[in-house]
Design a protein around this motif. Structure first.
Motif, PDB file in Angstrom:
ATOM      1  N   UNK A   1      46.807  34.392  35.971  1.00  0.00           N
ATOM      2  CA  UNK A   1      46.405  35.747  36.321  1.00  0.00           C
ATOM      3  C   UNK A   1      44.928  35.767  36.681  1.00  0.00           C
ATOM      4  N   UNK A   2      44.551  36.724  37.516  1.00  0.00           N
ATOM      5  CA  UNK A   2      43.135  36.940  37.844  1.00  0.00           C
ATOM      6  C   UNK A   2      42.712  38.305  37.304  1.00  0.00           C
ATOM      7  N   UNK A   3      42.074  38.337  36.134  1.00  0.00           N
ATOM      8  CA  UNK A   3      41.667  39.624  35.554  1.00  0.00           C
ATOM      9  C   UNK A   3      40.563  40.324  36.321  1.00  0.00           C
ATOM     10  N   UNK A   4      39.846  39.618  37.206  1.00  0.00           N
ATOM     11  CA  UNK A   4      38.675  40.215  37.843  1.00  0.00           C
ATOM     12  C   UNK A   4      39.030  41.434  38.683  1.00  0.00           C
ATOM     13  N   UNK A   5      40.306  41.574  39.049  1.00  0.00           N
ATOM     14  CA  UNK A   5      40.697  42.745  39.826  1.00  0.00           C
ATOM     15  C   UNK A   5      40.529  44.034  39.029  1.00  0.00           C
ATOM     16  N   UNK A   6      40.746  43.984  37.727  1.00  0.00           N
ATOM     17  CA  UNK A   6      40.601  45.204  36.939  1.00  0.00           C
ATOM     18  C   UNK A   6      39.140  45.619  36.819  1.00  0.00           C
ATOM     19  N   UNK A   7      38.214  44.658  36.990  1.00  0.00           N
ATOM     20  CA  UNK A   7      36.792  44.998  36.920  1.00  0.00           C
ATOM     21  C   UNK A   7      36.364  45.883  38.088  1.00  0.00           C
TER      22      UNK A   7
END
Length: 230
Positions: free
Chosen positions: A44-50
């Protein structure tokens, strides 16, 4: 969760204003982007929620909630994605931020700690030696704790310099107790600890949660899916 992430990606552009009517804890986790590039990348790439203002705000608030009332002198983030959440947490707490870097980037006197990351690669992290004084209470932040190797190395680095991360710190010294006092009669001294979006149920993840006060954003019902990268 993976289906929700895929549904978000079907939109050509991210809606930075869309917030669900019912905001359960961790609602913003569905903003994360799934891996579409293969096994050499994280699942997963959490940076999208940032990128989502309310998502980032709620994520940081959830991470800090367990530490309300605790004394925190400084926030430290681990290179590189821990810098984002760590600096955001420091801003909310109105505290300073310390960057724990990959080796070779700091041009000042440093202390170094070797470790094995989640992919099994041997690495070295380092931190400047002039920022941590004995007894300084530090909240350690990273984006994700998978095997626990990176976070455990950061803990060792901070504690070697005299900083306090969390856990039992010889309470007979702190509180004047006899060394043979039964553990259940000893007061616990847990000033701060470890925070990450997810702490997986790995051997290293369990060790960190057993020895340090921890915070993460994953609801219990979703934790098994995160553990199995689903």
């Amino acid at each position: 969760l993976h289906v929700q992430c895929l549904q978000c990606l079907r939109c050509p552009r991210m809606d930075l204003c869309q917030v669900p009517a019912t905001q359960e804890k961790g609602w913003y986790l569905a903003l994360m982007a799934p891996n579409i590039k293969g096994p050499n990348y994280a699942w997963l790439d959490p940076s999208r929620l940032y990128c989502h203002p309310q998502g980032l705000q709620d994520c940081v608030a959830d991470l800090l909630q367990p530490f309300q009332g605790d004394t925190i002198d400084m926030v430290a983030g681990i290179d590189a994605m821990g810098f984002i959440l760590g600096s955001a947490a420091a801003a909310v707490l109105q505290k300073g931020f310390l960057a724990i870097r990959k080796a070779g980037h700091l041009c000042v006197q440093t202390a170094a700690q070797p470790y094995t990351d989640y992919s099994g690669r041997e690495k070295v992290m380092e931190v400047r030696t002039d920022a941590i004084s004995p007894g300084l209470r530090i909240l350690l932040v990273d984006q994700w704790i998978e095997t626990g190797g990176t976070m455990r190395a950061a803990i060792q680095l901070v504690e070697r310099l005299g900083g306090v991360v969390a856990g039992r710190v010889h309470p007979w010294v702190q509180w004047g107790c006899h060394p043979h006092t039964p553990w259940w009669l000893l007061p616990l001294y847990v000033p701060t600890g470890v925070a990450a979006i997810c702490i997986e149920d790995s051997q290293g993840g369990r060790w960190i949660q057993e020895h340090y006060k921890c915070s993460h954003c994953v609801p219990p019902r979703l934790q098994p899916r995160f553990n199995h990268h689903q």
